[in-house]
Scaffold this motif. Structure first.
Motif, PDB file in Angstrom:
ATOM      1  N   ASN A 186       0.821  -1.223   0.000  1.00 20.09           N
ATOM      2  CA  ASN A 186       0.000   0.000   0.000  1.00 20.09           C
ATOM      3  C   ASN A 186       0.849   1.264   0.000  1.00 20.09           C
ATOM      4  O   ASN A 186       0.446   2.283  -0.566  1.00 20.09           O
ATOM      5  N   VAL A 189       1.485   1.850  -3.547  1.00 23.27           N
ATOM      6  CA  VAL A 189       0.320   2.465  -4.205  1.00 23.27           C
ATOM      7  C   VAL A 189       0.293   3.962  -3.940  1.00 23.27           C
ATOM      8  O   VAL A 189       0.129   4.785  -4.856  1.00 23.27           O
ATOM      9  N   ARG A 192       3.163   5.949  -5.664  1.00 25.25           N
ATOM     10  CA  ARG A 192       2.967   6.170  -7.100  1.00 25.25           C
ATOM     11  C   ARG A 192       1.950   7.281  -7.347  1.00 25.25           C
ATOM     12  O   ARG A 192       2.136   8.144  -8.201  1.00 25.25           O
ATOM     13  N   LYS A 193       0.871   7.289  -6.590  1.00 28.83           N
ATOM     14  CA  LYS A 193      -0.147   8.326  -6.768  1.00 28.83           C
ATOM     15  C   LYS A 193       0.383   9.708  -6.401  1.00 28.83           C
ATOM     16  O   LYS A 193      -0.099  10.713  -6.906  1.00 28.83           O
ATOM     17  N   TYR A 204       7.273  -1.673  -3.522  1.00 27.43           N
ATOM     18  CA  TYR A 204       6.728  -2.867  -4.183  1.00 27.43           C
ATOM     19  C   TYR A 204       7.730  -4.022  -4.120  1.00 27.43           C
ATOM     20  O   TYR A 204       7.358  -5.167  -3.848  1.00 27.43           O
ATOM     21  N   PHE A 216      -1.097  -9.015  -6.935  1.00 28.60           N
ATOM     22  CA  PHE A 216      -1.330  -7.601  -7.235  1.00 28.60           C
ATOM     23  C   PHE A 216      -0.039  -6.786  -7.182  1.00 28.60           C
ATOM     24  O   PHE A 216       0.063  -5.750  -7.837  1.00 28.60           O
ATOM     25  N   THR A 217       0.934  -7.232  -6.393  1.00 27.44           N
ATOM     26  CA  THR A 217       2.199  -6.497  -6.355  1.00 27.44           C
ATOM     27  C   THR A 217       2.909  -6.601  -7.697  1.00 27.44           C
ATOM     28  O   THR A 217       3.417  -5.600  -8.223  1.00 27.44           O
ATOM     29  N   ASN A 220       0.916  -4.348 -10.200  1.00 29.83           N
ATOM     30  CA  ASN A 220       1.138  -2.909 -10.047  1.00 29.83           C
ATOM     31  C   ASN A 220       2.557  -2.506 -10.447  1.00 29.83           C
ATOM     32  O   ASN A 220       2.756  -1.463 -11.083  1.00 29.83           O
ATOM     33  N   ILE A 223       2.929  -2.699 -14.283  1.00 30.13           N
ATOM     34  CA  ILE A 223       2.206  -1.584 -14.921  1.00 30.13           C
ATOM     35  C   ILE A 223       2.977  -0.284 -14.750  1.00 30.13           C
ATOM     36  O   ILE A 223       3.032   0.554 -15.660  1.00 30.13           O
ATOM     37  N   LEU A 224       3.589  -0.109 -13.585  1.00 30.76           N
ATOM     38  CA  LEU A 224       4.389   1.097 -13.336  1.00 30.76           C
ATOM     39  C   LEU A 224       5.531   1.199 -14.355  1.00 30.76           C
ATOM     40  O   LEU A 224       5.736   2.257 -14.966  1.00 30.76           O
ATOM     41  N   SER A 235       8.666  -5.045 -17.623  1.00 31.89           N
ATOM     42  CA  SER A 235       7.304  -5.444 -17.262  1.00 31.89           C
ATOM     43  C   SER A 235       7.098  -6.932 -17.522  1.00 31.89           C
ATOM     44  O   SER A 235       6.534  -7.645 -16.680  1.00 31.89           O
TER      45      SER A 235
END
Length: 309
Positions: A186, A189, A192-193, A204, A216-217, A220, A223-224, A235
């Motif tokens: 988190n 997350v 990044r935001k 991550y 999900f790690t 994410n 995708i980053l 990726s």
């Protein structure tokens, strides 16, 4: 005779506690019932509490509910009887009753942190963020080491795009348990935001070191790299590592397919599409309008499998 009965009651409690400790629930239940059925057992709130929670654990919630109501009659000021009722109604998603009994628990004991936490959880589920925040904050006030209260508060603020606040609570969770993957994830997350890309990557990767099974790690992080750096090879490497640990997670194959397509490796992309849509047929409709896969949709082999839409 009464002395013999009292001794029997004590013995049954002791034996029940032993079986409970070693995990033999059926034997524990048998001996708790024996103790409860004596004249002493029907007035022993601690025994009734153990028996009620055990009934709930062995999936006999109606018997647990009956006992909790009996306890409330014996002592209307005993908060755990109402807490027990709340947890059962909560598990059954009867949220109106669960809220009522959590609130009743808190009225009798304002420092009952679990009641605050699980009441906050319900409000969180219902999207009533103000109420959820209040009760998560109360949980932390009572117990500053309550890890999931920080996590859940952070998630609420992140969902509201209040990312600095989200970061604050995720970091507080990380301070409580520096090795737990969820706080690290988190934090990634939130960073990044907030545009802190290097920090997001660091969190991550630390999260993956803590728990390499959390799909999900990988998603994410990959995708980053794809969106921030256009580094499709990195990726792909991340998705490949994620697939090693999560071979049944369709979105890892699907997103890897998109990266292959962006590198014009249409054959590799199609192979991943086939796996992802087999795992999750619902992806087929999404795939047919995904711009990143437009070249793949022109392939004859693709059209044989999925048609020419």
């Amino acid at each position: 005779m009464q002395e013999q009965t009292y001794q029997y009651y004590l013995n049954q409690k002791t034996v029940a506690a032993h079986y409970l400790e070693i995990g033999n629930l059926s034997k524990a239940l048998e001996h708790f019932i024996n103790a409860y059925q004596t004249p002493f057992g029907t007035e022993d709130l601690d025994l009734m509490l153990d028996l009620a929670f055990l009934y709930d654990e062995v999936e006999e919630p109606s018997k647990a509910i009956q006992l909790f109501y009996e306890m409330a009659k014996i002592d209307p000021e005993f908060p755990t009887s109402y807490y027990g009722l709340a947890t059962i109604y909560d598990d059954n998603e009867d949220y109106d009753k669960a809220i009522y009994y959590y609130q009743k628990t808190i009225e009798l004991d304002p420092n009952y942190e679990s009641a605050h936490f699980f009441l906050a959880n319900i409000y969180d589920e219902l999207g009533q963020n103000t109420e959820a925040i209040y009760h998560y904050e109360k949980t932390i006030e009572i117990d500053p080491s309550y890890y999931y209260a920080y996590i859940n508060l952070g998630c609420i603020y992140e969902s509201e795009d209040k990312n600095l606040k989200a970061y604050h609570y995720f970091y507080r969770a990380h301070q409580v348990d520096p090795s737990d993957y969820m706080a690290l994830f988190n934090l990634g997350v939130a960073c990044r935001k907030l545009g802190q890309i290097k920090e997001a990557i660091r969190y991550y990767r630390k999260s993956l070191q803590s728990n390499p099974d959390y799909s999900f790690t990988y998603l994410n992080l990959a995708i980053l790299y794809k969106e921030e750096f256009k580094d499709y090879q990195e990726s792909i490497a991340i998705y490949t590592e994620g697939i090693k640990y999560n071979p049944e997670v369709s979105v890892l194959y699907y997103n890897r397919a998109c990266c292959y397509a962006l590198l014009h490796d249409k054959e590799a992309a199609l192979e991943d599409i086939k796996i992802s849509t087999k795992l999750s047929p619902s992806l087929i409709d999404y795939m047919k309008t995904d711009d990143e896969l437009s070249e793949v949709r022109q392939m004859a082999n693709y059209q044989l499998l999925y048609g020419n839409d």
